[in-house]
Design a protein around this motif. Structure first.
Motif, PDB file in Angstrom:
ATOM      1  N   PRO A   1      22.890 -13.205  18.753  1.00 11.10           N
ATOM      2  CA  PRO A   1      23.230 -14.635  18.995  1.00 11.10           C
ATOM      3  C   PRO A   1      23.921 -15.587  17.522  1.00 11.10           C
ATOM      4  CG  PRO A   1      21.220 -14.293  19.795  1.00 11.10           C
ATOM      5  CD  PRO A   1      21.304 -13.280  19.060  1.00 11.10           C
ATOM      6  N   GLN A   2      23.484 -14.798  16.506  1.00  8.93           N
ATOM      7  CA  GLN A   2      24.100 -15.307  15.486  1.00  8.93           C
ATOM      8  C   GLN A   2      25.174 -14.805  14.714  1.00  8.93           C
ATOM      9  OE1 GLN A   2      20.895 -14.234  15.819  1.00  8.93           O
ATOM     10  NE2 GLN A   2      20.617 -12.736  13.898  1.00  8.93           N
ATOM     11  N   GLY A   3      25.878 -13.595  15.487  1.00 11.15           N
ATOM     12  CA  GLY A   3      26.735 -12.852  14.993  1.00 11.15           C
ATOM     13  C   GLY A   3      26.445 -11.790  14.166  1.00 11.15           C
ATOM     14  N   PRO A   4      27.127 -10.985  13.420  1.00 12.43           N
ATOM     15  CA  PRO A   4      28.609 -11.524  13.130  1.00 12.43           C
ATOM     16  C   PRO A   4      29.402 -11.380  14.397  1.00 12.43           C
ATOM     17  CG  PRO A   4      28.048  -9.167  12.290  1.00 12.43           C
ATOM     18  CD  PRO A   4      26.771  -9.972  12.588  1.00 12.43           C
ATOM     19  N   TRP A   5      30.409 -12.153  14.405  1.00 15.53           N
ATOM     20  CA  TRP A   5      31.457 -12.186  15.491  1.00 15.53           C
ATOM     21  C   TRP A   5      32.572 -11.368  15.429  1.00 15.53           C
ATOM     22  CZ3 TRP A   5      29.260 -14.299  19.754  1.00 15.53           C
ATOM     23  CH2 TRP A   5      28.139 -15.254  19.610  1.00 15.53           C
ATOM     24  N   TYR A   6      32.959 -10.493  16.446  1.00 17.50           N
ATOM     25  CA  TYR A   6      34.121  -9.657  16.305  1.00 17.50           C
ATOM     26  C   TYR A   6      34.852  -9.641  17.771  1.00 17.50           C
ATOM     27  CZ  TYR A   6      31.008  -6.122  18.444  1.00 17.50           C
ATOM     28  OH  TYR A   6      30.087  -5.894  19.191  1.00 17.50           O
ATOM     29  N   ASN A   7      35.856  -8.717  17.739  1.00 23.30           N
ATOM     30  CA  ASN A   7      36.564  -8.458  18.896  1.00 23.30           C
ATOM     31  C   ASN A   7      37.142  -9.740  19.467  1.00 23.30           C
ATOM     32  OD1 ASN A   7      37.383  -6.151  20.737  1.00 23.30           O
ATOM     33  ND2 ASN A   7      36.119  -7.231  22.430  1.00 23.30           N
TER      34      ASN A   7
END
Length: 459
Positions: free
Chosen positions: A386-392
């Motif tokens: 839920p806290q990432g890290p975000w990608y894609n």
């Protein structure tokens, strides 16, 4: 019957209706490209659309062709629709948005094409049928923005609206005397809708800050929320009019409103246990996941033409929701709000004032519209926590309304409890800088809805 099945049933019925009557702004009557064919004109083709579906209709202009079926296909898909000779229409689905898509209608004899017509269709992807049901011309909320939604345990959904109207609409217009509420809720139940407002009686909003008697000076705009057991929790941002004019609103703090379900009775109002900078707005997205509630903040770093904004996240347990949060510091969770750092992977897109985080299959998804003024681009990111890290990073849609002078688009939202054919529902807000035009043409202050494939987000 769960919400997904009910929604798919509704859409199936809608498709049948739309085959006979659709008033689609983006529809076209295509000229017959075979007018000069030496064998004579073949078909006159027209089409309308709703969401990802195109409804083709044609008229056979000659009786000189010997055939037994029609085959309809598109250059964007391997799907072929076969209809009998006495039929004059077909439905194609999964049509890409804002692309000129070639569509062919072939006259078939014993499996072979004897004549063929090809034309192009272009659609905007808007689900106007569902939009008319969710925000009708009378009997519920008839205009507004915001559009967070929360799935309720009994299969209903509640949509959290910001500034909104409930007055009737006639011929696309509303009375200039129609009262604007600072917030309303829409209860969606098996295709039926009802408006929730009047927290303090009369023309008051669904939620009114404690002690406030003039919502023109101080009011709530909804953030997101979540359900735990038989309780609904909504983050409401307390706003006030700091300066004159359309952009003179200012943020003060965020409260949590706790409601009993199923009746939506307000039980308590408590300020969030965060007292930092007013540029940090917790409650703009929320996610209840296992033992934790994750509460996301949008942070204004630079509101100039070169907009910069970030997103933070805190978490808590239900027994400490009102008292103690911990904040993601880049590697773990700290009790100090000042240790919070922006979530990784989002730097290329200024996160909008309101956004979503939700679970889709086995991934977490963050959906945001680029916060830069009238950019119109809507993105998704995925993460394994839920806290990432975000990608894609994926550009899933680009709005067009902002190309009309005076119109704005902003704050796209996901509604993943509504799903059909591997797609989920997305909305974005449309607004008009001219308040009078919000009344003379209500379409300039109503959200737009479209569907996006889950695979487009996840793969």
């Amino acid at each position: 019957m769960n919400t997904k099945i009910k929604q798919m049933t509704f859409l199936s019925l809608t498709l049948a209706l739309l085959l006979s009557c659709v008033d689609d702004d983006g529809t076209g009557v295509n000229p017959n490209p075979f007018e000069d064919d030496p064998n004579g004109p073949l078909l006159k083709v027209t089409y309308t659309s709703n969401a990802d579906s195109v409804f083709l209709s044609w008229e056979l202009l000659t009786d000189k062709v010997d055939f037994d079926t029609y085959q309809v296909s598109t250059g964007k898909s391997d799907k072929i629709v076969t209809v009998q000779r006495d039929q004059t229409g077909a439905v194609l689905t999964r049509i890409p948005y804002y692309e000129a898509v070639p569509v062919s209608v072939s006259l078939m004899k014993e499996g072979q094409s004897v004549r063929k017509i090809t034309t192009e269709v272009t659609i905007d992807g808007h689900d106007k049928a569902f939009a008319r049901q969710l925000i009708p011309d009378r009997g519920s909320v008839t205009g507004g923005d915001g559009m967070y939604s929360i799935a309720l345990p009994d299969g209903r959904s509640v949509f959290l609206m910001g500034d909104s109207f409930i007055g009737p609409v006639t011929n696309g217009a509303r009375s200039m005397q129609d009262h604007m509420f600072r917030n309303t809720y829409i209860l969606y139940d098996k295709g039926k809708v009802s408006a929730v407002y009047g927290a303090n009686g009369g023309n008051t909003s669904a939620a009114v800050p404690p002690g406030v008697t003039d919502e023109g000076k101080k009011w709530y705009w909804p953030g997101h929320g979540f359900v735990d057991g038989n309780k609904l929790y909504i983050f409401q941002t307390l706003m006030y009019q700091g300066e004159a004019g359309m952009w003179g609103f200012r943020y003060e703090k965020t409260d949590i409103l706790e409601y009993d379900l199923p009746g939506l009775e307000l039980r308590k109002t408590v300020s969030v246990p965060f007292s930092g900078s007013t540029d940090i707005h917790y409650g703009m997205a929320a996610l209840k996941q296992n033992d934790y509630v994750y509460i996301y903040a949008q942070v204004d770093v630079d509101n100039s033409i070169n907009t910069v904004s970030d997103a933070l996240v805190a978490r808590t347990t239900m027994d400490q929701l009102y008292t103690k949060w911990e904040y993601f510091d880049g590697s773990g969770w700290s009790p100090n709000a000042s240790d919070a750092v922006k979530m990784a992977g989002l730097a290329t897109v200024p996160v909008s004032s309101q956004f979503n985080v939700f679970k889709l299959d086995n991934k977490y998804v963050l959906l945001t519209q680029d916060k830069r003024f009238n950019s119109g681009t809507i993105y998704t990111f995925i993460a394994d926590s839920p806290q990432g890290p975000w990608y894609n990073k994926k550009l899933i849609y680009t709005t067009r309304e902002q190309n009309t002078p005076g119109l704005l688009t902003y704050n796209a939202m996901a509604h993943p409890q509504f799903e059909k054919d591997g797609m989920i529902l997305i909305s974005y807000n449309v607004n008009n800088e001219d308040f009078v035009k919000q009344h003379s043409d209500v379409s300039t202050y109503r959200p737009r809805l479209f569907w996006v494939e889950k695979d487009k987000i996840l793969k």
